[in-house]
Design a protein around this motif. Structure first.
Motif, PDB file in Angstrom:
ATOM      1  N   GLY A  37      -7.293   8.932  -4.497  1.00  0.00           N
ATOM      2  CA  GLY A  37      -6.454   8.702  -3.334  1.00  0.00           C
ATOM      3  C   GLY A  37      -6.088   7.244  -3.111  1.00  0.00           C
ATOM      4  N   ILE A  38      -7.022   6.341  -3.405  1.00  0.00           N
ATOM      5  CA  ILE A  38      -6.740   4.912  -3.230  1.00  0.00           C
ATOM      6  C   ILE A  38      -5.615   4.479  -4.164  1.00  0.00           C
ATOM      7  CG2 ILE A  38      -7.691   2.595  -3.353  1.00  0.00           C
ATOM      8  CD1 ILE A  38      -8.822   4.311  -1.091  1.00  0.00           C
ATOM      9  N   GLU A  39      -5.696   4.917  -5.413  1.00  0.00           N
ATOM     10  CA  GLU A  39      -4.619   4.613  -6.369  1.00  0.00           C
ATOM     11  C   GLU A  39      -3.306   5.216  -5.899  1.00  0.00           C
ATOM     12  OE1 GLU A  39      -5.374   5.714 -10.373  1.00  0.00           O
ATOM     13  OE2 GLU A  39      -7.120   4.421 -10.614  1.00  0.00           O
ATOM     14  N   ALA A  40      -3.385   6.423  -5.338  1.00  0.00           N
ATOM     15  CA  ALA A  40      -2.174   7.114  -4.898  1.00  0.00           C
ATOM     16  C   ALA A  40      -1.412   6.296  -3.865  1.00  0.00           C
ATOM     17  CB  ALA A  40      -2.535   8.483  -4.318  1.00  0.00           C
ATOM     18  N   VAL A  41      -2.126   5.765  -2.883  1.00  0.00           N
ATOM     19  CA  VAL A  41      -1.475   4.982  -1.833  1.00  0.00           C
ATOM     20  C   VAL A  41      -0.752   3.785  -2.425  1.00  0.00           C
ATOM     21  CG1 VAL A  41      -1.867   3.566   0.223  1.00  0.00           C
ATOM     22  CG2 VAL A  41      -3.103   5.731  -0.050  1.00  0.00           C
ATOM     23  N   GLU A  42      -1.411   3.074  -3.334  1.00  0.00           N
ATOM     24  CA  GLU A  42      -0.814   1.882  -3.934  1.00  0.00           C
ATOM     25  C   GLU A  42       0.362   2.242  -4.840  1.00  0.00           C
ATOM     26  OE1 GLU A  42      -0.038  -2.022  -4.523  1.00  0.00           O
ATOM     27  OE2 GLU A  42      -1.383  -1.068  -3.063  1.00  0.00           O
ATOM     28  N   LEU A  43       0.222   3.315  -5.622  1.00  0.00           N
ATOM     29  CA  LEU A  43       1.303   3.721  -6.520  1.00  0.00           C
ATOM     30  C   LEU A  43       2.534   4.159  -5.733  1.00  0.00           C
ATOM     31  CD1 LEU A  43      -0.703   5.698  -9.239  1.00  0.00           C
ATOM     32  CD2 LEU A  43       0.550   3.550  -9.570  1.00  0.00           C
ATOM     33  N   ILE A  44       2.320   4.898  -4.653  1.00  0.00           N
ATOM     34  CA  ILE A  44       3.454   5.347  -3.825  1.00  0.00           C
ATOM     35  C   ILE A  44       4.132   4.151  -3.171  1.00  0.00           C
ATOM     36  CG2 ILE A  44       4.077   6.640  -1.741  1.00  0.00           C
ATOM     37  CD1 ILE A  44       1.803   8.620  -2.513  1.00  0.00           C
ATOM     38  N   ARG A  45       3.319   3.195  -2.670  1.00  0.00           N
ATOM     39  CA  ARG A  45       3.888   2.009  -2.028  1.00  0.00           C
ATOM     40  C   ARG A  45       4.686   1.175  -3.032  1.00  0.00           C
ATOM     41  NH1 ARG A  45       3.183  -3.171  -1.493  1.00  0.00           N
ATOM     42  NH2 ARG A  45       1.471  -3.196  -3.006  1.00  0.00           N
ATOM     43  N   PHE A  64      -4.851  14.800   1.846  1.00  0.00           N
ATOM     44  CA  PHE A  64      -4.431  14.657   3.239  1.00  0.00           C
ATOM     45  C   PHE A  64      -4.670  13.227   3.721  1.00  0.00           C
ATOM     46  CE2 PHE A  64      -6.003  19.132   2.895  1.00  0.00           C
ATOM     47  CZ  PHE A  64      -4.756  19.721   2.888  1.00  0.00           C
ATOM     48  N   GLY A  65      -5.785  12.640   3.272  1.00  0.00           N
ATOM     49  CA  GLY A  65      -6.086  11.262   3.646  1.00  0.00           C
ATOM     50  C   GLY A  65      -5.046  10.294   3.115  1.00  0.00           C
ATOM     51  N   VAL A  66      -4.514  10.594   1.932  1.00  0.00           N
ATOM     52  CA  VAL A  66      -3.460   9.753   1.355  1.00  0.00           C
ATOM     53  C   VAL A  66      -2.247   9.711   2.278  1.00  0.00           C
ATOM     54  CG1 VAL A  66      -1.763   9.583  -0.523  1.00  0.00           C
ATOM     55  CG2 VAL A  66      -4.163  10.061  -1.045  1.00  0.00           C
ATOM     56  N   LEU A  67      -1.815  10.882   2.738  1.00  0.00           N
ATOM     57  CA  LEU A  67      -0.628  10.923   3.598  1.00  0.00           C
ATOM     58  C   LEU A  67      -0.884  10.220   4.928  1.00  0.00           C
ATOM     59  CD1 LEU A  67       0.798  14.503   2.966  1.00  0.00           C
ATOM     60  CD2 LEU A  67       1.122  12.399   1.682  1.00  0.00           C
ATOM     61  N   LYS A  68      -2.071  10.400   5.472  1.00  0.00           N
ATOM     62  CA  LYS A  68      -2.393   9.726   6.731  1.00  0.00           C
ATOM     63  C   LYS A  68      -2.409   8.207   6.555  1.00  0.00           C
ATOM     64  CE  LYS A  68      -4.678  12.994   9.730  1.00  0.00           C
ATOM     65  NZ  LYS A  68      -3.704  12.654  10.799  1.00  0.00           N
ATOM     66  N   ARG A  73       0.280   2.977   7.495  1.00  0.00           N
ATOM     67  CA  ARG A  73       0.872   1.739   6.974  1.00  0.00           C
ATOM     68  C   ARG A  73       2.395   1.746   7.068  1.00  0.00           C
ATOM     69  NH1 ARG A  73      -2.630   0.301   1.466  1.00  0.00           N
ATOM     70  NH2 ARG A  73      -4.688   0.331   2.454  1.00  0.00           N
ATOM     71  N   ARG A  74       2.932   2.794   7.669  1.00  0.00           N
ATOM     72  CA  ARG A  74       4.377   2.945   7.856  1.00  0.00           C
ATOM     73  C   ARG A  74       5.128   2.905   6.521  1.00  0.00           C
ATOM     74  NH1 ARG A  74       5.318   2.962  13.123  1.00  0.00           N
ATOM     75  NH2 ARG A  74       3.836   1.941  14.535  1.00  0.00           N
ATOM     76  N   VAL A  75       4.510   3.462   5.502  1.00  0.00           N
ATOM     77  CA  VAL A  75       5.184   3.600   4.208  1.00  0.00           C
ATOM     78  C   VAL A  75       5.974   4.904   4.234  1.00  0.00           C
ATOM     79  CG1 VAL A  75       4.880   3.888   1.720  1.00  0.00           C
ATOM     80  CG2 VAL A  75       3.365   2.343   3.003  1.00  0.00           C
TER      81      VAL A  75
END
Length: 270
Positions: A37-45, A64-68, A73-75
């Motif tokens: 999930g941590i990688e997911a947030v950075e990759l999506i951003r 679900f935590g990724v989307l939250k 972060r307003r991404v």
């Protein structure tokens, strides 16, 4: 114009299987893969993809935590396709909340439908769920509550009775313990036992699976459901894959999908 996509899943075989199906489907450019999930947030951003194929169950930060985290972060949210092994109750929860899903093991036709849906939304210029960030967060909260209720609810006992099988114009009641395997081809489900081969009175293999003991029956491939007790031999195949030779009269050999190889090795200590 091809969809840009990310694949996020902590299981390497699941990532490989989905990448393979997306490449075969065409019209999708997979920019990168993530393992948590941590990688997911950075990759999506970083990549701002059109669509993210996101595993629900991951250690640490789940889907679900990724989307939250992205909302916090307003991404801007991409279109999200959950990859899940949850049962049909949870899948219906995803549908109610307007989030698309792919049920593991992945089905080629279902992947194609998902791609078409994502392309249609992109063409229409819609958000992933057609709603505001506040609406999305509210829906995610509702979905988390539904999943939590399911997790805490007592597990229903598996149906240990009979399964109706159509064979030679007859409706036979077959003890599920006698079923070697079931397979689906062009919408028709065939059930095989040591003495009977006929058609199940179900529309999907998932529907049949719900009638069977989850401890005994395993979805080894998108087209095959096997009774573990009727596996006669594990046959090594090319590129580190495997097939199962069953104990039915034809000694049928059934492929194990790449996404299910890990479970195979755990099950038989390979």
């Amino acid at each position: 114009m091809a969809l840009t996509a990310l694949i996020i899943d902590d299981e390497p075989l699941a990532r490989q299987e989905l990448q393979y199906l997306l490449e075969r489907a065409g019209g999708v450019d997979v920019l990168a893969q993530g393992t948590n999930g941590i990688e997911a947030v950075e990759l999506i951003r970083t990549h701002r993809p059109d669509v993210v194929f996101l595993d629900v169950q991951m250690p640490g930060l789940d889907g679900f935590g990724v989307l939250k985290k992205l909302l916090d972060r307003r991404v801007p949210l991409p279109q999200v396709v959950f990859a899940t092994a949850y049962n049909q109750y949870a899948v219906r929860a995803f549908e109610v909340n307007a989030v698309d899903y792919l049920l593991k093991p992945f089905d080629r036709k279902r992947v194609l439908q998902t791609i078409e849906k994502a392309q249609s939304r992109l063409t229409q210029g819609e958000r992933a769920d057609g709603s505001s960030s506040a609406d999305t967060e509210s829906k995610l909260d509702a979905l988390l509550r539904l999943i939590g209720e399911q997790t805490q609810a007592p597990v229903a006992r598996a149906n240990t009775g009979k399964v109706i099988v159509r064979a030679q114009s007859r409706l036979l009641l077959v003890d599920q313990k006698e079923i070697c395997f079931a397979t689906i081809d062009e919408g028709t489900i065939t059930v095989v036992t040591p003495t009977v081969e006929g058609h199940a009175n179900c529309r999907t293999i998932e529907e049949l699976q719900e009638q069977l003991d989850p401890e005994a029956f395993w979805r080894v491939h998108r087209s095959f459901l096997v009774n573990i007790q009727h596996i006669r031999e594990v046959v090594p195949w090319f590129k580190s894959s495997y097939q199962l030779r069953m104990d039915d009269p034809k000694k049928t050999e059934i492929p194990v999908s790449r996404a299910q190889t890990k479970r195979l090795k755990e099950l038989f200590n390979l």
